[in-house]
Write a protein that holds these residues in place. Structure first.
Motif, PDB file in Angstrom:
ATOM      1  N   ASN A   1       8.119  35.724  46.712  1.00  0.00           N
ATOM      2  CA  ASN A   1       8.023  37.052  46.136  1.00  0.00           C
ATOM      3  C   ASN A   1       9.105  37.228  45.074  1.00  0.00           C
ATOM      4  N   ALA A   2       9.058  38.332  44.388  1.00  0.00           N
ATOM      5  CA  ALA A   2       9.963  38.572  43.260  1.00  0.00           C
ATOM      6  C   ALA A   2      11.428  38.527  43.673  1.00  0.00           C
ATOM      7  N   PHE A   3      11.738  39.091  44.821  1.00  0.00           N
ATOM      8  CA  PHE A   3      13.127  39.103  45.271  1.00  0.00           C
ATOM      9  C   PHE A   3      13.614  37.685  45.579  1.00  0.00           C
ATOM     10  N   GLU A   4      12.774  36.873  46.187  1.00  0.00           N
ATOM     11  CA  GLU A   4      13.159  35.492  46.492  1.00  0.00           C
ATOM     12  C   GLU A   4      13.404  34.693  45.221  1.00  0.00           C
ATOM     13  N   VAL A   5      12.569  34.903  44.200  1.00  0.00           N
ATOM     14  CA  VAL A   5      12.740  34.195  42.922  1.00  0.00           C
ATOM     15  C   VAL A   5      14.112  34.508  42.336  1.00  0.00           C
ATOM     16  N   LEU A   6      14.544  35.747  42.509  1.00  0.00           N
ATOM     17  CA  LEU A   6      15.840  36.164  41.988  1.00  0.00           C
ATOM     18  C   LEU A   6      16.987  35.859  42.952  1.00  0.00           C
TER      19      LEU A   6
END
Length: 175
Positions: free
Chosen positions: A2-7
């Motif tokens: 998800n977006a948070f994991e990518v960041l």
């Protein structure tokens, strides 16, 4: 991911954490830091992935619509077409996703990209949406038929085995 994991963040991070993580990650992978053309390309693709994740994480953390990466549909489709011609399929799909609107042509182009990526079921759905939006376009019907045939063909065991064996001897380029 998800977006948070990518960041590199935990789910539910606040806006300030999202901004900081994005800035840190962008500095680490900016294409200008690399001399080798291949490394620059990989960094560019990572930058696109970070931009998409940043927008999504901001949207989720702030509860508002963020248009950070959106571009006019015609521009997104033109870039995606060029990348498709260069066989840079993942990048083409990412660029297409930046469009601020989706029309029949958008879905048709998505179908073409997915078809070349051997994602026949998804390609068929995209072509069908293009047909739904523009029923009189024979090119859209042709794409939907081609994707349906490929999907059916590759469901058979012999073709799955050949695809698997072909992947061992001729691996696809990673983007």
């Amino acid at each position: 991911m998800n977006a948070f994991e990518v960041l590199g963040l935990q789910m539910g991070a606040d806006e300030a954490q999202v901004h900081q993580a994005y800035r840190t990650r962008v500095k680490a992978c900016h294409p200008d830091q690399f001399v080798d053309r291949g490394d620059q390309q990989k960094a560019q693709e990572e930058l696109i992935r970070l931009n998409l994740a940043y927008e999504e994480a901001l949207r989720l953390s702030s509860g508002r619509k963020v248009g950070f990466h959106m571009v006019p549909a015609e521009q997104a489709k033109a870039i995606a077409r060029r990348l498709l011609e260069q066989d840079r399929l993942e990048s083409a799909l990412l660029q297409l996703g930046r469009a601020d609107q989706k029309d029949d042509e958008w879905y048709y182009l998505q179908g073409q990209i997915l078809l070349k990526m051997h994602q026949y079921g998804s390609a068929h759905q995209a072509f069908r949406e293009a047909v739904r939006r523009q029923p009189g376009n024979n090119e859209y019907h042709k794409g939907a038929l081609e994707a349906a045939i490929e999907e059916k063909k590759h469901q058979k065991l012999a073709y799955r085995v050949m695809d698997w064996a072909g992947g061992i001897f001729h691996p696809r380029k990673k983007m």
